[in-house]
Design a protein around this motif. Sequence first.
Motif, PDB file in Angstrom:
ATOM      1  N   GLN A   1      70.837  -0.614  25.627  1.00 19.33           N
ATOM      2  CA  GLN A   1      70.470   0.124  24.413  1.00 19.33           C
ATOM      3  C   GLN A   1      69.269  -0.538  23.723  1.00 19.33           C
ATOM      4  O   GLN A   1      68.324   0.140  23.336  1.00 19.33           O
ATOM      5  CB  GLN A   1      71.654   0.180  23.456  1.00 19.33           C
TER       6      GLN A   1
ATOM      7  N   GLU B   1      65.657   1.122  23.023  1.00 18.94           N
ATOM      8  CA  GLU B   1      65.120   1.180  21.661  1.00 18.94           C
ATOM      9  C   GLU B   1      63.732   0.548  21.596  1.00 18.94           C
ATOM     10  O   GLU B   1      62.834   1.064  20.930  1.00 18.94           O
ATOM     11  CB  GLU B   1      66.069   0.499  20.677  1.00 18.94           C
TER      12      GLU B   1
ATOM     13  N   ASP C   1      73.158   8.304  22.591  1.00 19.11           N
ATOM     14  CA  ASP C   1      73.186   9.412  21.642  1.00 19.11           C
ATOM     15  C   ASP C   1      73.098   8.915  20.206  1.00 19.11           C
ATOM     16  O   ASP C   1      72.676   9.641  19.310  1.00 19.11           O
ATOM     17  CB  ASP C   1      74.467  10.223  21.847  1.00 19.11           C
ATOM     18  N   LYS C   2      73.502   7.649  19.974  1.00 19.48           N
ATOM     19  CA  LYS C   2      73.494   7.070  18.628  1.00 19.48           C
ATOM     20  C   LYS C   2      72.122   6.481  18.256  1.00 19.48           C
ATOM     21  O   LYS C   2      71.920   6.125  17.101  1.00 19.48           O
ATOM     22  CB  LYS C   2      74.555   5.975  18.513  1.00 19.48           C
ATOM     23  N   ILE C   3      71.216   6.363  19.214  1.00 18.19           N
ATOM     24  CA  ILE C   3      69.887   5.822  18.902  1.00 18.19           C
ATOM     25  C   ILE C   3      69.181   6.800  17.981  1.00 18.19           C
ATOM     26  O   ILE C   3      69.061   7.978  18.289  1.00 18.19           O
ATOM     27  CB  ILE C   3      69.061   5.569  20.182  1.00 18.19           C
ATOM     28  N   ASP C   4      68.720   6.287  16.858  1.00 16.71           N
ATOM     29  CA  ASP C   4      68.071   7.144  15.864  1.00 16.71           C
ATOM     30  C   ASP C   4      66.778   6.485  15.409  1.00 16.71           C
ATOM     31  O   ASP C   4      66.744   5.754  14.428  1.00 16.71           O
ATOM     32  CB  ASP C   4      69.026   7.382  14.683  1.00 16.71           C
ATOM     33  N   ILE C   5      65.739   6.728  16.169  1.00 16.11           N
ATOM     34  CA  ILE C   5      64.418   6.219  15.816  1.00 16.11           C
ATOM     35  C   ILE C   5      63.551   7.442  15.528  1.00 16.11           C
ATOM     36  O   ILE C   5      63.423   8.321  16.386  1.00 16.11           O
ATOM     37  CB  ILE C   5      63.821   5.372  16.964  1.00 16.11           C
ATOM     38  N   PRO C   6      62.989   7.528  14.325  1.00 11.64           N
ATOM     39  CA  PRO C   6      62.247   8.730  13.944  1.00 11.64           C
ATOM     40  C   PRO C   6      61.162   9.100  14.973  1.00 11.64           C
ATOM     41  O   PRO C   6      60.461   8.233  15.496  1.00 11.64           O
ATOM     42  CB  PRO C   6      61.613   8.352  12.602  1.00 11.64           C
ATOM     43  N   ASN C   7      61.070  10.393  15.235  1.00  6.61           N
ATOM     44  CA  ASN C   7      60.039  10.970  16.109  1.00  6.61           C
ATOM     45  C   ASN C   7      60.108  10.507  17.560  1.00  6.61           C
ATOM     46  O   ASN C   7      59.102  10.511  18.262  1.00  6.61           O
ATOM     47  CB  ASN C   7      58.635  10.729  15.539  1.00  6.61           C
ATOM     48  N   THR C   8      61.282  10.067  17.997  1.00 12.83           N
ATOM     49  CA  THR C   8      61.455   9.689  19.396  1.00 12.83           C
ATOM     50  C   THR C   8      62.756  10.276  19.910  1.00 12.83           C
ATOM     51  O   THR C   8      63.649  10.616  19.130  1.00 12.83           O
ATOM     52  CB  THR C   8      61.527   8.161  19.589  1.00 12.83           C
ATOM     53  N   LYS C   9      62.848  10.392  21.210  1.00 19.06           N
ATOM     54  CA  LYS C   9      64.125  10.775  21.809  1.00 19.06           C
ATOM     55  C   LYS C   9      64.161  10.317  23.249  1.00 19.06           C
ATOM     56  O   LYS C   9      63.125  10.159  23.893  1.00 19.06           O
ATOM     57  CB  LYS C   9      64.394  12.269  21.683  1.00 19.06           C
TER      58      LYS C   9
END
Length: 114
Positions: free
Chosen positions: A93, A97, A27-35
Amino acid sequence: SSGINAEYGIIKADVIGSISAIEYVLDKIDIPNTKINIVSANIGVISESDVMLAKASNAQIYAFSIRPNNSIMDIAKQEGVIISAHTIIYKMQEEIEQVLTGMLEPVFKEKITG
C-alpha cells in the motif's frame, strides 16, 4: 481529460484471501486526483502472459507472497515491466501511495524562515 492521474496494476498473490485484503486496502487509498486501476487480480505464479498484459496496459505487477522466477524477471526487464514483490500488505500500500503521489503535479510552498 478529467485531471485524474491513474496508475494501473496487476495483482498476483498466494491465496484468494490475500487478494481480497489487498483490494480492500487499495480501495481505502485516498489521494486527491489519483486512482489505482486494477487490470487483473489472480492467485498463482507470475506468468509470461501477466507480463505481456502489464506491458499492453502500461501496468506494474504487484506480487504478494510469491516471487517471480528468473526467466519471468528477464522477460519483464526486456519488456520494460516493473514487478514489485511484497510480503506485507501495508508495505505494498505504501509503495502504491508513493507511486500515486509521485504522479501528482509538484506543489511549491514558500518557506518563511527567521
